[in-house]
Motif scaffolding. Structure first.
Motif, PDB file in Angstrom:
ATOM      1  N   HIS A  11     -31.625  -3.617  46.317  1.00 31.78           N
ATOM      2  CA  HIS A  11     -31.515  -2.148  46.261  1.00 31.78           C
ATOM      3  C   HIS A  11     -31.120  -1.715  44.855  1.00 31.78           C
ATOM      4  CE1 HIS A  11     -30.260   1.952  47.129  1.00 31.78           C
ATOM      5  NE2 HIS A  11     -30.908   1.850  48.282  1.00 31.78           N
ATOM      6  N   PRO A  12     -31.747  -0.686  44.323  1.00 34.44           N
ATOM      7  CA  PRO A  12     -31.472  -0.263  42.937  1.00 34.44           C
ATOM      8  C   PRO A  12     -30.037   0.184  42.678  1.00 34.44           C
ATOM      9  CG  PRO A  12     -32.915   1.304  44.066  1.00 34.44           C
ATOM     10  CD  PRO A  12     -32.838   0.097  44.927  1.00 34.44           C
ATOM     11  N   SER A  13     -29.285   0.553  43.715  1.00 37.73           N
ATOM     12  CA  SER A  13     -27.904   0.999  43.507  1.00 37.73           C
ATOM     13  C   SER A  13     -26.943  -0.155  43.241  1.00 37.73           C
ATOM     14  CB  SER A  13     -27.414   1.792  44.734  1.00 37.73           C
ATOM     15  OG  SER A  13     -28.108   3.010  44.847  1.00 37.73           O
ATOM     16  N   ILE A  14     -27.331  -1.369  43.614  1.00 38.78           N
ATOM     17  CA  ILE A  14     -26.437  -2.521  43.446  1.00 38.78           C
ATOM     18  C   ILE A  14     -26.403  -2.940  41.974  1.00 38.78           C
ATOM     19  CG2 ILE A  14     -25.951  -4.908  44.076  1.00 38.78           C
ATOM     20  CD1 ILE A  14     -25.511  -2.953  46.359  1.00 38.78           C
ATOM     21  N   GLY A  15     -25.202  -2.960  41.403  1.00 39.63           N
ATOM     22  CA  GLY A  15     -25.055  -3.345  40.001  1.00 39.63           C
ATOM     23  C   GLY A  15     -24.327  -4.647  39.804  1.00 39.63           C
ATOM     24  N   CYS A  16     -23.573  -5.072  40.830  1.00 40.93           N
ATOM     25  CA  CYS A  16     -22.752  -6.281  40.695  1.00 40.93           C
ATOM     26  C   CYS A  16     -22.648  -6.974  42.042  1.00 40.93           C
ATOM     27  CB  CYS A  16     -21.365  -5.895  40.183  1.00 40.93           C
ATOM     28  SG  CYS A  16     -20.138  -7.216  40.208  1.00 40.93           S
ATOM     29  N   PHE A  17     -22.710  -8.296  42.039  1.00 41.58           N
ATOM     30  CA  PHE A  17     -22.577  -9.096  43.255  1.00 41.58           C
ATOM     31  C   PHE A  17     -21.408 -10.048  43.065  1.00 41.58           C
ATOM     32  CE2 PHE A  17     -24.708 -12.727  45.866  1.00 41.58           C
ATOM     33  CZ  PHE A  17     -23.898 -12.453  46.952  1.00 41.58           C
ATOM     34  N   ILE A  18     -20.354  -9.880  43.868  1.00 42.01           N
ATOM     35  CA  ILE A  18     -19.249 -10.843  43.895  1.00 42.01           C
ATOM     36  C   ILE A  18     -19.588 -11.867  44.957  1.00 42.01           C
ATOM     37  CG2 ILE A  18     -16.771 -11.195  44.183  1.00 42.01           C
ATOM     38  CD1 ILE A  18     -16.317  -8.287  43.521  1.00 42.01           C
ATOM     39  N   THR A  19     -19.809 -13.113  44.538  1.00 44.41           N
ATOM     40  CA  THR A  19     -20.320 -14.145  45.432  1.00 44.41           C
ATOM     41  C   THR A  19     -19.447 -15.392  45.431  1.00 44.41           C
ATOM     42  OG1 THR A  19     -22.196 -15.648  45.822  1.00 44.41           O
ATOM     43  CG2 THR A  19     -21.856 -14.912  43.557  1.00 44.41           C
ATOM     44  N   HIS A  20     -19.458 -16.107  46.566  1.00 46.68           N
ATOM     45  CA  HIS A  20     -18.751 -17.386  46.667  1.00 46.68           C
ATOM     46  C   HIS A  20     -19.562 -18.513  46.028  1.00 46.68           C
ATOM     47  CE1 HIS A  20     -21.753 -17.753  49.718  1.00 46.68           C
ATOM     48  NE2 HIS A  20     -21.262 -18.824  50.281  1.00 46.68           N
ATOM     49  N   CYS A  21     -20.776 -18.196  45.579  1.00 44.70           N
ATOM     50  CA  CYS A  21     -21.653 -19.148  44.879  1.00 44.70           C
ATOM     51  C   CYS A  21     -22.232 -20.226  45.780  1.00 44.70           C
ATOM     52  CB  CYS A  21     -20.942 -19.802  43.690  1.00 44.70           C
ATOM     53  SG  CYS A  21     -20.598 -18.644  42.369  1.00 44.70           S
ATOM     54  N   GLY A  22     -22.443 -19.895  47.050  1.00 41.54           N
ATOM     55  CA  GLY A  22     -23.296 -20.753  47.857  1.00 41.54           C
ATOM     56  C   GLY A  22     -24.680 -20.762  47.234  1.00 41.54           C
ATOM     57  N   ALA A  23     -25.380 -21.882  47.343  1.00 43.62           N
ATOM     58  CA  ALA A  23     -26.646 -22.046  46.628  1.00 43.62           C
ATOM     59  C   ALA A  23     -27.650 -20.943  46.955  1.00 43.62           C
ATOM     60  CB  ALA A  23     -27.241 -23.418  46.941  1.00 43.62           C
ATOM     61  N   SER A  24     -27.785 -20.597  48.220  1.00 45.78           N
ATOM     62  CA  SER A  24     -28.767 -19.584  48.609  1.00 45.78           C
ATOM     63  C   SER A  24     -28.375 -18.206  48.090  1.00 45.78           C
ATOM     64  CB  SER A  24     -28.915 -19.542  50.132  1.00 45.78           C
ATOM     65  OG  SER A  24     -29.449 -20.764  50.615  1.00 45.78           O
ATOM     66  N   SER A  25     -27.097 -17.855  48.212  1.00 44.78           N
ATOM     67  CA  SER A  25     -26.642 -16.548  47.722  1.00 44.78           C
ATOM     68  C   SER A  25     -26.837 -16.437  46.217  1.00 44.78           C
ATOM     69  CB  SER A  25     -25.164 -16.343  48.064  1.00 44.78           C
ATOM     70  OG  SER A  25     -24.985 -16.161  49.451  1.00 44.78           O
ATOM     71  N   LEU A  26     -26.531 -17.521  45.502  1.00 43.93           N
ATOM     72  CA  LEU A  26     -26.674 -17.502  44.050  1.00 43.93           C
ATOM     73  C   LEU A  26     -28.132 -17.295  43.656  1.00 43.93           C
ATOM     74  CD1 LEU A  26     -24.852 -17.771  41.591  1.00 43.93           C
ATOM     75  CD2 LEU A  26     -25.314 -20.222  41.585  1.00 43.93           C
ATOM     76  N   LEU A  27     -29.022 -17.978  44.342  1.00 41.60           N
ATOM     77  CA  LEU A  27     -30.443 -17.844  44.042  1.00 41.60           C
ATOM     78  C   LEU A  27     -30.935 -16.427  44.329  1.00 41.60           C
ATOM     79  CD1 LEU A  27     -32.917 -19.516  43.119  1.00 41.60           C
ATOM     80  CD2 LEU A  27     -33.424 -19.883  45.537  1.00 41.60           C
ATOM     81  N   GLU A  28     -30.487 -15.862  45.450  1.00 43.76           N
ATOM     82  CA  GLU A  28     -30.881 -14.498  45.795  1.00 43.76           C
ATOM     83  C   GLU A  28     -30.412 -13.508  44.735  1.00 43.76           C
ATOM     84  OE1 GLU A  28     -29.216 -13.985  49.654  1.00 43.76           O
ATOM     85  OE2 GLU A  28     -30.671 -15.284  50.647  1.00 43.76           O
ATOM     86  N   ALA A  29     -29.261 -13.785  44.137  1.00 41.36           N
ATOM     87  CA  ALA A  29     -28.748 -12.910  43.078  1.00 41.36           C
ATOM     88  C   ALA A  29     -29.541 -13.077  41.789  1.00 41.36           C
ATOM     89  CB  ALA A  29     -27.277 -13.205  42.826  1.00 41.36           C
ATOM     90  N   LEU A  30     -29.874 -14.316  41.459  1.00 41.84           N
ATOM     91  CA  LEU A  30     -30.551 -14.586  40.186  1.00 41.84           C
ATOM     92  C   LEU A  30     -31.934 -13.952  40.105  1.00 41.84           C
ATOM     93  CD1 LEU A  30     -29.552 -18.317  39.530  1.00 41.84           C
ATOM     94  CD2 LEU A  30     -28.813 -16.294  38.229  1.00 41.84           C
ATOM     95  N   VAL A  31     -32.599 -13.787  41.232  1.00 39.00           N
ATOM     96  CA  VAL A  31     -33.938 -13.189  41.194  1.00 39.00           C
ATOM     97  C   VAL A  31     -33.871 -11.668  41.272  1.00 39.00           C
ATOM     98  CG1 VAL A  31     -35.072 -15.218  42.160  1.00 39.00           C
ATOM     99  CG2 VAL A  31     -34.268 -13.428  43.703  1.00 39.00           C
ATOM    100  N   ASN A  32     -32.642 -11.128  41.343  1.00 41.78           N
ATOM    101  CA  ASN A  32     -32.465  -9.675  41.321  1.00 41.78           C
ATOM    102  C   ASN A  32     -31.752  -9.256  40.030  1.00 41.78           C
ATOM    103  OD1 ASN A  32     -33.431  -8.289  43.886  1.00 41.78           O
ATOM    104  ND2 ASN A  32     -32.344 -10.053  44.740  1.00 41.78           N
ATOM    105  N   LYS A  33     -31.561  -7.952  39.852  1.00 41.18           N
ATOM    106  CA  LYS A  33     -31.032  -7.432  38.593  1.00 41.18           C
ATOM    107  C   LYS A  33     -29.520  -7.280  38.580  1.00 41.18           C
ATOM    108  CE  LYS A  33     -35.281  -4.851  37.555  1.00 41.18           C
ATOM    109  NZ  LYS A  33     -35.871  -3.507  37.326  1.00 41.18           N
ATOM    110  N   CYS A  34     -28.863  -7.444  39.728  1.00 41.10           N
ATOM    111  CA  CYS A  34     -27.414  -7.269  39.783  1.00 41.10           C
ATOM    112  C   CYS A  34     -26.697  -8.340  38.965  1.00 41.10           C
ATOM    113  CB  CYS A  34     -26.933  -7.323  41.226  1.00 41.10           C
ATOM    114  SG  CYS A  34     -27.383  -8.851  42.073  1.00 41.10           S
ATOM    115  N   GLN A  35     -25.538  -7.978  38.409  1.00 43.62           N
ATOM    116  CA  GLN A  35     -24.768  -8.924  37.608  1.00 43.62           C
ATOM    117  C   GLN A  35     -23.866  -9.777  38.493  1.00 43.62           C
ATOM    118  OE1 GLN A  35     -25.821  -9.207  34.516  1.00 43.62           O
ATOM    119  NE2 GLN A  35     -27.193  -7.590  35.225  1.00 43.62           N
ATOM    120  N   LEU A  36     -23.545 -10.969  38.007  1.00 45.23           N
ATOM    121  CA  LEU A  36     -22.836 -11.955  38.811  1.00 45.23           C
ATOM    122  C   LEU A  36     -21.348 -12.007  38.485  1.00 45.23           C
ATOM    123  CD1 LEU A  36     -25.283 -14.995  38.727  1.00 45.23           C
ATOM    124  CD2 LEU A  36     -24.480 -13.832  40.770  1.00 45.23           C
TER     125      LEU A  36
END
Length: 463
Positions: free
Chosen positions: A346-371
């Protein structure tokens, strides 16, 4: 796509954790897309939880199995999702006891190859039946390379426990990335994990022994990102190391729930923090409160999808006093499942606070939100360190060196760092995130790796 020369029949028996099961099932879909047949061993009641992931039911067949009861496990428990982390090792015992059921199934099914990760008895059983075995490891290549090389260095130097702990503070000799270092609390956690035993065999040896006995070893990943670690690890195994590709999520065939779409649409592009820690992570209440207070402190709107902390039935009863009223209109803490892939897109998401599970990390990397990374255990720590220290594509929340605790101030600081595109660090992580995103989004990367993975499997089978 050309049809493969040999239609393989592959059996899969992943570790009894939802993250492992879904990772194997996503791989099964990639293989079934190439017309290979999959027999997927899965606990009886867990089958219903993952059936919707099966995109090729005419080629992927679930084989229900009964998980034997082990003293200490609750009745009906089938996966680590059903128990606290402290009881997870009991599932290793339960898994070992399924050998008597898996053997006749393999004998009847006669697959060409069986994939496994923690069931170290699979290779010898498969070999006795004329079946090849591949240990498909769901954690990243770098974490296994680090642990394997560190373990070897300790054994070669006959190090006592204190020396071993000191050694883990810095990369083992010859490890290709000097930036990867562990904090004191992480070293203690890793050392404790490596000493856990199941049936006289350490938890870690279940992985290492499986790699030694199997015909080949496989990982989810690509050499464009993890090449140096894969090359380093190959020197330990002296057998084929197959990379199946980054495991990019399939394009969603649904739309974001209206309530979330409408709520997110209220905010400016790139202004909302999304926070989620996967399907199994449950925090202690004090850290849960610090996280929420940190989100409040940022001043940004936020959506936090979190499980209730340990000892609580709901997220609402564990919130800081007055928190819900103070963040009303700009902050939501949701205790249920959400459509993470669609939210991150979603274009409104600017930042993702993640536990760094492999799938979550990958989903973040292919999007524009910052980690912003807040790892919890083992491979999550290595994932976070690789992104923050090696690739500098995100920022970790600072924790106490000894106690591993974070504060509301450290959460706020990490978020504001990545959200500030005028700061040097903010610009750097955005540029490096974009580089990784471009690699992962490059045309046919996933298909090329999937095809190569199948081709190398066929070579292993002599096809």
């Amino acid at each position: 796509m050309d049809a493969p020369q040999l239609q393989m029949h592959i059996a899969m028996y992943p570790w009894l954790a939802m993250g492992h099961i879904t990772t194997y099932l996503h791989l099964a879909n990639k293989l079934a897309k190439r017309r290979h047949r999959i027999s997927f061993f899965i606990p009886k009641r867990t089958k219903a939880k993952v059936e919707h992931y099966n995109l090729y039911p005419h080629l992927i067949t679930f084989i229900p199995i009964t998980i034997p009861h082990v003293d200490g496990l609750p009745p009906q428990a089938e996966t680590t999702f059903d128990v606290p982390l402290s009881l997870a090792t009991l599932f290793m015992t339960a898994m070992d006891r399924t050998k008597k059921d898996i053997e006749p199934l393999l004998h009847e099914l006669k697959p060409n190859v069986v994939f496994f990760d923690f069931a170290l008895w699979i290779p010898s059983l498969a070999r006795s039946l004329g079946i090849k075995s591949l240990q498909y490891i769901t954690v990243n290549v770098m974490s296994v390379a680090f642990i394997e090389s560190m373990k070897k260095q300790c054994q070669q130097n006959n190090l006592v426990e204190d020396d071993e702990m000191n050694l883990m503070n810095s990369p083992p000799a010859g490890f290709p990335d000097s930036s990867i270092k562990l904090h004191a609390h992480e070293v203690r956690g890793l050392a404790s994990f490596m000493k856990l035993e199941v049936g006289g065999v350490s938890f870690m040896d279940h992985v290492c022994t499986g790699a030694n006995l199997s015909d080949a070893v496989g990982f989810r990943g690509c050499r464009e990102i993890e090449g140096q670690y894969a090359e380093f690890l190959e020197s330990f195994y002296w057998k084929p190391l197959l990379l199946s590709g980054p495991g990019l999520p399939d394009p969603p065939n649904s739309t974001l729930e209206q309530k979330w779409a409408q709520w997110l649409a209220r905010f400016n592009p790139g202004s909302v923090i999304y926070c989620a820690f996967g399907s199994e992570c449950r925090m202690v209440q004090d850290q849960f409160k610090e996280l929420l207070l940190g989100l409040e402190l940022t001043g940004f709107p936020f959506l936090a999808a979190l499980k209730a902390p340990i000892g609580f039935e709901s997220v609402e009863e564990a919130m800081p006093e007055g928190f819900k009223e103070r963040v009303h209109g700009r902050g939501i803490v949701h205790g249920g499942w959400v459509q993470q892939t669609l939210i991150l897109d979603h274009p409104s998401i600017g930042c993702f606070i993640t536990h760094c599970g492999a799938s979550s990390l990958l989903e973040a990397l292919v999007n524009k939100c910052q980690l912003v990374m807040l790892p919890n255990v083992l491979d999550q720590i290595f994932n976070a360190r690789m992104m923050s220290s090696s690739f500098k594509a995100g920022v970790e929340v600072e924790k106490g060196e000894e106690d591993g605790l974070f504060t509301k101030e450290s959460v706020c600081k990490a978020v504001k760092t990545v959200m500030d595109d005028e700061s040097e660090v903010g610009r750097q992580v955005r540029e490096n995130h974009l580089k990784l995103r471009n690699i992962l989004s490059s045309k046919d990367l996933e298909n090329t790796y999937n095809d190569s993975f199948c081709h190398k499997l066929q070579e292993l089978l002599g096809g």
